[in-house]
Design a protein around this motif. Structure first.
Motif, mmCIF file in Angstrom:
data_model
loop_
_atom_site.group_PDB
_atom_site.id
_atom_site.type_symbol
_atom_site.label_atom_id
_atom_site.label_comp_id
_atom_site.label_asym_id
_atom_site.label_seq_id
_atom_site.Cartn_x
_atom_site.Cartn_y
_atom_site.Cartn_z
ATOM 1 N N GLY A 176 -20.899 -14.976 -18.368
ATOM 2 C CA GLY A 176 -21.091 -16.225 -17.644
ATOM 3 C C GLY A 176 -20.320 -17.405 -18.197
ATOM 4 O O GLY A 176 -20.447 -18.521 -17.686
ATOM 5 N N LYS A 177 -19.497 -17.199 -19.220
ATOM 6 C CA LYS A 177 -18.745 -18.285 -19.837
ATOM 7 C C LYS A 177 -17.341 -18.380 -19.224
ATOM 8 O O LYS A 177 -16.834 -17.439 -18.639
ATOM 9 C CB LYS A 177 -18.599 -18.057 -21.344
ATOM 10 N N THR A 178 -16.741 -19.559 -19.372
ATOM 11 C CA THR A 178 -15.339 -19.735 -18.998
ATOM 12 C C THR A 178 -14.494 -19.336 -20.199
ATOM 13 O O THR A 178 -14.601 -19.947 -21.275
ATOM 14 C CB THR A 178 -15.048 -21.192 -18.608
ATOM 15 N N VAL A 179 -13.680 -18.303 -20.013
ATOM 16 C CA VAL A 179 -12.934 -17.713 -21.121
ATOM 17 C C VAL A 179 -11.436 -17.913 -20.893
ATOM 18 O O VAL A 179 -10.888 -17.494 -19.872
ATOM 19 C CB VAL A 179 -13.244 -16.215 -21.266
ATOM 20 N N ILE A 180 -10.799 -18.555 -21.823
ATOM 21 C CA ILE A 180 -9.358 -18.795 -21.776
ATOM 22 C C ILE A 180 -8.630 -17.579 -22.354
ATOM 23 O O ILE A 180 -9.038 -17.037 -23.386
ATOM 24 C CB ILE A 180 -9.006 -20.061 -22.582
ATOM 25 N N VAL A 181 -7.576 -17.159 -21.682
ATOM 26 C CA VAL A 181 -6.748 -16.049 -22.163
ATOM 27 C C VAL A 181 -5.286 -16.432 -22.004
ATOM 28 O O VAL A 181 -4.942 -17.372 -21.270
ATOM 29 C CB VAL A 181 -7.033 -14.737 -21.392
ATOM 30 N N GLY A 182 -4.424 -15.710 -22.691
ATOM 31 C CA GLY A 182 -2.996 -15.887 -22.517
ATOM 32 C C GLY A 182 -2.501 -15.061 -21.348
ATOM 33 O O GLY A 182 -2.852 -13.881 -21.216
ATOM 34 N N ALA A 183 -1.708 -15.665 -20.486
ATOM 35 C CA ALA A 183 -1.154 -14.923 -19.358
ATOM 36 C C ALA A 183 -0.321 -13.753 -19.878
ATOM 37 O O ALA A 183 0.363 -13.853 -20.895
ATOM 38 C CB ALA A 183 -0.288 -15.845 -18.498
ATOM 39 N N ASN A 184 -0.395 -12.621 -19.184
ATOM 40 C CA ASN A 184 0.373 -11.425 -19.536
ATOM 41 C C ASN A 184 0.039 -10.885 -20.921
ATOM 42 O O ASN A 184 0.885 -10.304 -21.595
ATOM 43 C CB ASN A 184 1.882 -11.703 -19.450
ATOM 44 N N THR A 185 -1.216 -11.073 -21.361
ATOM 45 C CA THR A 185 -1.680 -10.462 -22.605
ATOM 46 C C THR A 185 -2.794 -9.467 -22.256
ATOM 47 O O THR A 185 -3.362 -9.507 -21.157
ATOM 48 C CB THR A 185 -2.231 -11.507 -23.583
ATOM 49 N N PRO A 186 -3.133 -8.567 -23.174
ATOM 50 C CA PRO A 186 -4.192 -7.589 -22.880
ATOM 51 C C PRO A 186 -5.532 -8.221 -22.539
ATOM 52 O O PRO A 186 -6.363 -7.596 -21.885
ATOM 53 C CB PRO A 186 -4.274 -6.784 -24.182
ATOM 54 N N ALA A 187 -5.759 -9.467 -22.960
ATOM 55 C CA ALA A 187 -7.039 -10.117 -22.695
ATOM 56 C C ALA A 187 -7.283 -10.326 -21.206
ATOM 57 O O ALA A 187 -8.440 -10.406 -20.770
ATOM 58 C CB ALA A 187 -7.099 -11.458 -23.420
ATOM 59 N N VAL A 188 -6.220 -10.425 -20.426
ATOM 60 C CA VAL A 188 -6.351 -10.660 -18.980
ATOM 61 C C VAL A 188 -7.206 -9.580 -18.324
ATOM 62 O O VAL A 188 -8.036 -9.863 -17.447
ATOM 63 C CB VAL A 188 -4.962 -10.730 -18.319
ATOM 64 N N THR A 189 -7.020 -8.337 -18.733
ATOM 65 C CA THR A 189 -7.797 -7.237 -18.149
ATOM 66 C C THR A 189 -8.984 -6.843 -19.024
ATOM 67 O O THR A 189 -9.997 -6.374 -18.519
ATOM 68 C CB THR A 189 -6.897 -6.006 -17.933
ATOM 69 N N GLU A 190 -8.858 -7.038 -20.343
ATOM 70 C CA GLU A 190 -9.904 -6.565 -21.254
ATOM 71 C C GLU A 190 -11.180 -7.396 -21.134
ATOM 72 O O GLU A 190 -12.289 -6.841 -21.157
ATOM 73 C CB GLU A 190 -9.397 -6.603 -22.692
ATOM 74 N N VAL A 191 -11.054 -8.717 -21.006
ATOM 75 C CA VAL A 191 -12.255 -9.561 -20.928
ATOM 76 C C VAL A 191 -13.098 -9.230 -19.694
ATOM 77 O O VAL A 191 -14.322 -9.043 -19.814
ATOM 78 C CB VAL A 191 -11.884 -11.059 -20.990
ATOM 79 N N PRO A 192 -12.519 -9.129 -18.498
ATOM 80 C CA PRO A 192 -13.349 -8.768 -17.336
ATOM 81 C C PRO A 192 -14.005 -7.396 -17.468
ATOM 82 O O PRO A 192 -15.111 -7.183 -16.940
ATOM 83 C CB PRO A 192 -12.347 -8.791 -16.173
ATOM 84 N N GLN A 193 -13.331 -6.463 -18.143
ATOM 85 C CA GLN A 193 -13.950 -5.151 -18.341
ATOM 86 C C GLN A 193 -15.162 -5.251 -19.254
ATOM 87 O O GLN A 193 -16.171 -4.585 -19.027
ATOM 88 C CB GLN A 193 -12.923 -4.186 -18.932
#
Length: 306
Positions: A176-193
């Protein structure tokens, strides 16, 4: 290291610079500026004479009188040169290189040759360096060209928050938090998973992401640990919380096929893990900006390619 993450790390660091047989104990004099932990080198293990096999890489290093290492000079908390004292290089990788030198030589004599990402294999193959300590992720593809001791450390995606935030302690607290990620980094897909209810917001560069976090445009920033640690080192308003929740296994690069040296380095690595020097090196470097106890070192030989 993942190529995209590594490129982001290199860019950020550039901007920051611009703005077995059982070892016997030996009292080893610390190198100048060797480490912020005064007992790290003094109490470091030294290999028994029997472990320095005749005709081996270990023997050649000992006869030469110094360990030659491929290692960065501009990586905060990993291996960073003091601009006012070029002989002083500090950080986790730098300390481990000195510990390996002590194990072979009885003293922390290290010569550093800064590598480029694409030159690490060649530096080992042609004998320019003995070892590589350089956020060198172990992969099966790379293991066809070099040998890897370790892994000696696992990086990966971690969580940073604005200093003073005690609510978030890691990935498990990002629902439920707003999570900042770097564009085109693994976090883009990993956080939603990991946290499907998180609101993921991407920024093009690491400085933009850090600024957004500090301005309150997000509750947390997810990025590779080594990059977040560098950010926290230069900005006390940012704090890294918890250990990585994905794995990026770093290995010690060695010349391909040198089984004797690989076994020797793995034996040394186990000794400094058991003896507490590994944890001490972590505490005096990455541990200064990460709010957690020292992580458990990865099991030696535990990943494909090691």
């Amino acid at each position: 290291m993942n190529r995209r993450v590594l490129l982001a790390l290199i860019g950020t660091l550039a901007m920051a610079l611009a703005g077995c047989g059982g070892g016997e104990e030996s009292a080893v004099p610390p190198a100048t500026g060797a480490t912020s932990s005064p007992d790290l080198l003094k109490n470091a293990p030294v290999a028994d004479a029997a472990a320095i096999l005749s005709g081996s890489t270990m023997e050649r290093i000992k006869k030469r009188g110094k360990l030659i290492v491929a290692e960065a000079l501009d990586a905060p908390l990993l291996s960073q040169q003091n601009p006012t004292n070029p002989d002083e290089v500090t950080g986790f990788d730098a300390d481990l290189a000195k510990l390996l030198a002590v194990y072979i030589l009885g003293k922390p004599e290290v010569e550093i040759i800064p590598p480029a990402t694409e030159t690490r294999e060649a530096l080992l193959a042609n004998g320019t360096v003995d070892v590589v300590f350089n956020t060198y992720t172990i992969t099966e593809e790379r293991a066809e060209q070099v040998s890897f001791a370790g892994p000696y450390f696992e990086s990966g995606l971690a969580v940073a928050v604005k200093t003073g935030n005690t609510e978030i302690k890691g990935i498990d607290d990002l629902a439920g938090k707003t999570v900042i990620v770097g564009a085109n980094t693994p976090a883009v897909t990993e956080v939603p998973q990991r946290q499907p209810t998180a609101n993921v917001v991407a920024f093009g560069t690491d400085p933009q992401a850090v600024t957004a976090l500090l301005q309150g445009r997000g509750d947390a920033y997810v990025q590779d640990l080594t990059l977040l640690a560098s950010d926290a080192k230069s900005n006390p308003q940012l704090t890294v919380v918890g250990n990585p929740f994905t794995t990026e296994p770093y290995g010690i690069g060695l010349k391909h096929g040198d089984t004797e040296f690989k076994d020797f380095v793995n034996d040394w690595l186990k000794k400094i893990q058991d003896g507490g020097q590994w944890a001490a090196a972590w505490k005096s470097s990455l541990g200064t900006v990460v709010e957690s106890d020292p992580p458990t070192p990865p099991a030696i030989g535990s990943v494909p390619g090691s």
